[in-house]
Write an enzyme that holds these catalytic residues in place. Structure first.
Site, PDB file in Angstrom:
ATOM      1  CE  LYS A   1       0.142   2.384  -6.779  1.00 40.27           C
ATOM      2  NZ  LYS A   1      -0.830   2.667  -6.001  1.00 40.27           N
TER       3      LYS A   1
ATOM      4  CD  GLN B   1       1.171   4.750  -2.812  1.00 43.55           C
ATOM      5  OE1 GLN B   1       0.775   5.250  -3.998  1.00 43.55           O
ATOM      6  NE2 GLN B   1       0.640   3.105  -2.271  1.00 43.55           N
TER       7      GLN B   1
ATOM      8  CG  ASP C   1      -5.841   3.753  -5.281  1.00 38.17           C
ATOM      9  OD1 ASP C   1      -5.556   2.244  -5.762  1.00 38.17           O
ATOM     10  OD2 ASP C   1      -5.366   3.908  -4.710  1.00 38.17           O
TER      11      ASP C   1
END
Ligand code: NAD
Length: 306
Positions: free
Chosen positions: A51, A95, A118
């Site tokens: 990422k 994450q 996200d």
């Protein structure tokens, strides 16, 4: 035909790179993404590194904030609130998975949905279900963009989704059954939906027969070769979300990545199919970048989510 997620994701990154460079040349700042990583899960470390690399490629300012495995839940929630209030941060992600002593739901609930690039918070999902502007979950959003890039319409189609996770199966099914709506500026795939959706999971009976009636099958089960050729109607579209490590002595790493589809045998029956790797994975990261850019647009250019 192969649905080349790697290529489509590269095209999205290139568009974003140009937009970021254009804004910069016109005196605006660049978008900023923060990635919060707790502990040292090897898979998470690889995902985060990918990422970061993708952000750097398009010129997004990316910062990794790493905490040790034993960070207290309260401290992590405080750090998230700081990011919610930090005016220099357009979006951030935590994450997953998190260590056992930290409540994933508390963490997700604490993230401000306007920075939830996200698209995983209950607020984002609830808003998306009601057709309100919100970031869509990155993986299902990436799948919609990929279908869109190949002009594969979902309207009126029977789509079977295998898997009911909060990050893939549930939001995917919800997006596909929606009436098309304009979720956010700059999003081509927001017009997709209108499908008839069946969600299958580990307790589903007659999975084979249900799959055979599908025009489009999306598999997110985490089970190698779950979808066999006999479960696929001739000409169906097959989207493989799975990422599984299987032992492979011939690989320098000792393993290789495979999806949930028996690719070798399904490929000749499907009209379109995603490979693993190079299908859904790169699209997920491209969506994270696109959402960061959209969040930035909202803050810098005044295109607000209401
Ligand atoms: P999960 O691992 O949390 O749950 C698996 C789901 O599949 C469950 O809902 C379960 O009921 C269902 N399932 C499992 N075995 C099944 C079977 N034999 N028949 C029918 N249903 C079955 O789900 P997840 O977090 O969405 O992950 C699924 C897979 O997708 C994993 O391999 C994961 O690594 C991968 N993934 C990939 C991306 C990407 O960007 N490519 C993103 C997220 C997850």
């Amino acid at each position: 035909m192969i649905l080349d997620g790697k290529k489509v994701a590269a095209e999205i990154r290139e568009k974003l790179r140009k937009s970021v460079a254009f804004n910069l040349a016109n005196g605006l700042r660049v978008p900023k993404l923060v990635i919060v990583l707790v502990g040292h899960n090897p898979a998470s470390e690889i995902y985060v590194a990918n990422k970061i690399k993708a952000c750097q490629e398009v010129g997004i300012d990316v910062e990794k904030i790493a905490f040790e495995e034993d960070i207290k839940e309260r401290r992590l929630l405080t750090e998230i609130r700081k990011l919610n209030n930090d005016q220099s941060v357009d979006g951030f992600i935590v994450q997953l998975p998190l260590p056992e002593h930290i409540s994933e739901s508390k963490v997700l609930t604490t993230i401000d949905f306007r920075k939830d690039v996200d698209g995983l918070t209950p607020m984002s999902m609830g808003r998306a279900i009601q057709g309100l502007p919100a970031f869509r979950s990155a993986t299902p959003a990436g799948i919609q963009e990929l279908l869109n890039a190949y002009n594969i319409s979902t309207e009126g189609k029977h789509v079977v989704v295998i898997g009911r996770s909060n990050i893939v199966g549930k939001p995917m099914a919800m997006m596909l059954m929606q009436r098309p709506y304009l979720s956010l500026p700059n999003m081509s795939a927001s017009s997709m939906g209108d499908a008839t959706v069946t969600v299958c999971h580990s307790k589903t009976r007659n999975l084979d027969a249900i799959c055979r009636s599908a025009d489009i099958i999306i598999v997110a089960a985490g089970s190698p070769k779950l979808l066999k050729a006999g479960m696929v109607k001739e000409g169906a579209v097959v989207i493989d979300v799975g990422i599984n490590r299987v032992d492979d002595a011939s690989s320098p790493r000792g393993y290789r990545l495979v999806g949930d589809v028996d690719f070798e045998n399904v490929v000749s029956k499907a009209s379109y199919i995603t490979p693993v790797p190079g299908g859904v994975g790169p699209m997920t990261i491209a969506m994270l970048l696109m959402h960061t850019y959209v969040a930035y647009n909202g803050r810098v250019l005044g295109l607000k989510m209401k």
